[in-house]
Design an enzyme around this catalytic site. Structure first.
Site, PDB file in Angstrom:
ATOM      1  N   HIS A 193       0.810  -1.219   0.000  1.00 21.02           N
ATOM      2  CA  HIS A 193       0.000   0.000   0.000  1.00 21.02           C
ATOM      3  C   HIS A 193       0.846   1.274   0.000  1.00 21.02           C
ATOM      4  CE1 HIS A 193      -3.390  -2.615   1.602  1.00 21.02           C
ATOM      5  NE2 HIS A 193      -3.919  -2.014   0.577  1.00 21.02           N
ATOM      6  N   ARG A 223     -15.447  -4.945   1.979  1.00 18.64           N
ATOM      7  CA  ARG A 223     -15.481  -3.508   1.824  1.00 18.64           C
ATOM      8  C   ARG A 223     -15.541  -3.201   0.334  1.00 18.64           C
ATOM      9  NH1 ARG A 223     -10.345  -1.084   0.410  1.00 18.64           N
ATOM     10  NH2 ARG A 223     -11.106   0.941   1.088  1.00 18.64           N
ATOM     11  N   GLU A 265     -14.709  -2.181  -6.840  1.00 18.52           N
ATOM     12  CA  GLU A 265     -14.132  -3.418  -6.339  1.00 18.52           C
ATOM     13  C   GLU A 265     -14.901  -3.859  -5.107  1.00 18.52           C
ATOM     14  OE1 GLU A 265      -9.428  -2.528  -7.457  1.00 18.52           O
ATOM     15  OE2 GLU A 265     -10.055  -2.665  -5.366  1.00 18.52           O
ATOM     16  N   TYR A 316      -4.514  10.119  -7.768  1.00 14.90           N
ATOM     17  CA  TYR A 316      -4.131   8.751  -7.442  1.00 14.90           C
ATOM     18  C   TYR A 316      -5.021   7.761  -8.183  1.00 14.90           C
ATOM     19  CZ  TYR A 316      -3.758   4.363  -4.977  1.00 14.90           C
ATOM     20  OH  TYR A 316      -3.612   3.038  -4.704  1.00 14.90           O
TER      21      TYR A 316
END
Lengths: 355, 200, 315
Positions: A193, A223, A265, A316
């Site tokens: 990450h 999530r 996602e 990003y």
């Protein structure tokens, strides 16, 4: 339940489409009108009937074509699927989890028969009939993780748990949002990450890691994450960035509704029994803006989220260059009406006011 | 030689610190070029570190060899390059035990390659220390063709394998021993920013 | 924490103090599989106190037909093990959680060195079966006072990589010798009394072992102690924690919702903020850092206690 599988492509002529049923059950990722990182974990396999939230591994109309697209990607670049040597046991765990879940949740599509270690797997949509010995990789055409994830939608990361951390030690990654398994394999939770802005300072990853390490067998979690993609392209890998990158600059105010997709996602997290590893499936759902705004609540909300998103996050997520056109398009579908809580529309959401 | 201070960066970007003696534990010390000075400094602080040490030096045009040899390590060896050293270094790792410590000193490229080989041999990362000396040139993997370009000093740079123009990320893989290079003009082919020297 | 009601199907003494219990699903359903070193938590309705004790699984990880545990009777303990030994018979129905593993094998290891002291042999019994199935190189060192007290003996084959250290027979464990010369990629696992774990850590430190290659599980049960009062900051209620009760058990008895998993001070689930502390917290856990302990702003209710005037916690 019967599913009509679409015959569609995720590259070249991009014939991908969502049926009205697929639009209605789309896992829209925003439950409010703004967005910031959070550890937005909740128990999995809870959610409205018929939505992707209420089955362990959702199978939808895109299944057969997605698996065909994965096959193309793997033929071009076998490094999209890798497993460090100590992860084979976790691969068998994942194979069992997916086979059992699919056979129980979609009995008309999948069957699993087990006689001790002698297993028989039938996958009707893909025309597969495989007898093999559980635990013996020589009885399958691929290693166990690769074998089963060639038959399951979405990317899969398999994380080893040790040294109070999670390690990205195996994966099948062909529809990623711009990260490379080949580069990141072997990294721990903070390392893979590392390129994400802001969230480290916010302590997001510390809290998320603590939560994930405590997931046990009975309590899978999930999530949602999201980004924006031009064209319904699954393979937005860094490996092929020089090939798909130019498409990002083709957005105009005329085509933005058809060509610009919201990419969601659905990430789920599963403790695997034999290996104590954590399976991390990352299921990708695509919807273009035109279909999305057919649900008035979603059109209003996505407009507000993207309009107000901090620049750093738009950068990003890789859509800063197209943000003005996207926000302009969406503004035509935001009449300023209030939106209801939760992600799906309710009776409280007003019908669209004509622009 | 002044030591480089690297700018703060993301969590995968390697950080280096002066070598700390772990006493007379079995040790492999590998230094390249001016990395020899880090070993000499270490030995000056605690000579016992050499008692059971296998000291390997890649001179890379420097003349520190005689001073290193004079430290009196149990084994001393000079090699013309890391590649020439591969088999000997591999044997040293294969013979190592859980008590063995690895000390590395030199450029980022040397440290990256030697660390990746040691991890692959089973050395836990806590047993490895690295002190940076010398050039700040980077070892870059092209994410597109997977080729590694050594000694990269500019951003962007040209991949020595596929020829794409790549920008230099700070994202680093310990397993590959390389930083990641990504096509800089993927979205607008030919639109390449001005070339700059990479900064620490 | 999910749990299921299981039937005790076997109760068999292994030594005068240690008894093996087998649990099966009453309808014969398969139980979730697990990894070597995993434990379950067993609920015991002990004279009005609901005890939940964690026990390592000793049966094969890939056998879902039943779970087996070995329980040592602790006559000076709080009563959980006495309950198992005196109240539980074949046919008893008990609530057992799904397996959780806080002491798993590092599957990257090229060699596993297992060091057991006394009843600390239990997590290794399932690990040995996993290692055998994986055909992974290992050596086991098992220290016990006497053969009669060595509950693990019945499960251990006679093999050159299985070493018994029976102190009555003058065959003590030499940790320095065990840890010397181990090849790269070796991992060491220790389970037993705190003293054994500390000794392994010290011997490993002397021999320069990296800490990441050392794993341990101390089998902690909540120590008994003097009763103490605790104030619940959210409701203002005050509870009294009895001498044979843990703070966690007192909270549960008062129907305060609190997460838990290992109940032995290792997993961190029940960590609770301390809002006022006039006195001394006896930190008995393995979770909090030394700084956390000194600050007295966090407590692990599963094993830690309090002495002093006033303790208030964020529950």
């Amino acid at each position: 339940m019967t599913i009509r599988f679409n015959d569609e492509t995720f590259r070249d002529d991009y014939t991908f489409f969502n049926s009205p049923e697929a639009i209605a059950r789309f896992p829209f990722p925003f439950d409010r009108d703004d967005y910031m990182y959070s550890v937005n974990m909740e128990p999995h396999k809870t959610g409205p009937e018929g939505t992707p939230f209420n089955v362990r591994f959702d199978v939808d109309e895109h299944y057969v074509s997605e698996m065909r697209d994965r096959e193309i990607t793997l033929t071009e670049d076998p490094l999209r699927c890798q497993s460090l040597p100590h992860m084979e046991l976790a691969g068998w765990d994942l194979l069992e989890l997916i086979m059992r879940s699919k056979a129980e949740d979609y009995p008309e599509l999948f069957e699993l028969h087990c006689d001790g270690d002698r297993w028989h797997w039938i996958n009707r949509p893909l025309g597969i009939d495989q007898r093999f010995t559980f635990g013996d990789a020589t009885t399958l055409p691929y290693g166990p993780m690769e074998y089963i994830t060639r038959q399951a939608q979405g990317d899969f990361a398999v994380l080893d748990q040790r040294e109070d951390n999670l390690w990205m030690d195996a994966g099948m990654v062909t529809s990623q949002a711009d990260w490379s398994l080949d580069f990141d394999i072997g990294m721990n939770f903070f390392e893979w990450h590392a390129p994400v802005p802001k969230a480290h300072e916010m302590g997001i990853f510390q809290r998320a890691l603590k939560f994930l390490m405590q997931i046990n067998q009975d309590n899978p979690a999930r999530r949602l994450n999201w980004t924006m993609t031009v064209n319904p392209r699954l393979d937005t890998s860094p490996e092929n960035y020089h090939k798909w990158g130019p498409e990002k600059r083709t957005i105009t105010s005329e085509n933005v509704g058809q060509k610009q997709y919201l990419r969601v996602e659905l990430q789920t997290f599963w403790r695997l029994p034999r290996s104590n590893a954590l399976a991390f499936p990352i299921r990708c759902y695509l919807i273009n803006l035109e279909d999305l705004v057919s649900v008035p609540k979603w059109g209003r909300r996505l407009h507000r989220v993207l309009r107000d998103l901090p620049d750093e996050l738009a950068d990003y997520k890789g859509f800063a260059v197209n943000r003005p056109v996207i926000v302009d398009y969406l503004s035509q579908h935001d009449d300023g009406a209030a939106t209801s809580a939760g992600i799906y529309p309710t009776a409280d959401d007003a019908p669209r006011t004509p622009a | 030689m002044t030591q480089v201070t690297f700018s703060p960066s993301i969590k995968t970007r390697p950080v280096y610190a002066p070598l700390q003696s772990q006493g007379d534990a079995p040790a492999i010390l590998l230094c390249e070029g001016d990395g020899a000075l880090a070993i000499l400094d270490l030995a000056a602080r605690d000579a016992s570190v050499l008692g059971r040490a296998h000291l390997i030096h890649i001179p890379a045009g420097t003349a520190h060899g005689p001073r290193l040899r004079a430290l009196g390590a149990r084994m001393y060896h000079e090699a013309p390059s890391f590649e020439a050293l591969a088999a000997r270094y591999g044997k040293a790792l294969a013979d190592a035990t859980m008590s063995t410590r690895l000390y590395l000193a030199g450029t980022e490229g040397l440290i990256a390659k030697a660390t990746a080989a040691a991890l692959a041999a089973g050395l836990p990362h806590q047993a490895i220390q690295a002190e940076h000396r010398g050039s700040i040139a980077r070892r870059m993997q092209c994410v597109h063709c997977k080729g590694v370009t050594e000694e990269v000093t500019t951003d962007p740079f040209t991949c020595s394998h596929c020829g794409l123009t790549l920008f230099v990320r700070d994202h680093f893989s310990r397993r590959l021993g390389a930083f990641q290079g990504v096509c800089v003009d993927a979205e607008t082919p030919g639109d390449v920013p001005a070339t700059q020297e990479i900064r620490p | 924490m999910s749990a299921r009601l299981l039937r005790v199907t076997e109760v068999a003494p292994l030594t005068p103090l240690v008894t093996r219990f087998r649990f099966e699903d009453p309808d014969g359903a398969p139980l979730p599989l697990f990894s070597g070193g995993a434990h379950v938590v067993v609920e015991m309705p002990d004279e009005g106190v609901l005890r939940r004790n964690a026990y390592s699984l000793i049966s094969a990880p890939d056998d879902g037909s039943g779970y087996e545990i070995a329980v040592r009777r602790e006559d000076t303990g709080r009563g959980g093990s006495r309950y198992m030994h005196s109240q539980v018979t074949p046919g008893t129905l008990m609530t057992v959680t799904s397996p959780v593993n806080l002491f798993s094998l590092d599957l990257r290891a090229r060699k596993h060195v297992l060091i057991a002291g006394g009843i600390g042999i239990t997590p290794f019994l399932s690990q040995l079966r996993q290692l055998a199935r994986m055909q992974a190189p290992f050596e086991l060192h098992y220290a016990a006072r006497s053969r009669a007290e060595a509950a693990g003996l019945a499960f251990l084959p006679s093999a050159p990589n299985i070493h018994l250290h029976i102190s009555d027979e003058g065959n003590r464990m030499d940790l320095g010798a065990i840890l010397t010369g181990q090849p790269l990629g070796t991992h060491v696992y220790t389970c037993g009394p705190e003293g054994l774990i500390t000794s392994v850590e010290q011997a490993a430190a002397r021999l320069n072992w990296p800490k990441a290659a050392l794993h341990s599980e101390a089998f902690l049960s909540p120590p008994p102690g003097k009763p103490f009062d605790v104030t619940l900051a959210r409701s203002g209620r005050t509870l009294t924690v009895g001498p044979n009760q843990s703070l966690l058990e007192a909270l549960e008895a008062a129907e305060i919702d609190i997460p838990w998993s290992c109940r032995g001070g290792a997993c961190g689930q029940c960590e609770t903020a301390v809002t006022a502390c006039h006195g001394r917290i006896d930190h008995n856990d393995h979770w909090l850092s030394d700084d956390d302990r000194a600050a007295q702003q966090k407590i692990m209710p599963c094993v830690s206690r309090f002495q002093g005037q006033h303790l208030a916690i964020d529950r």
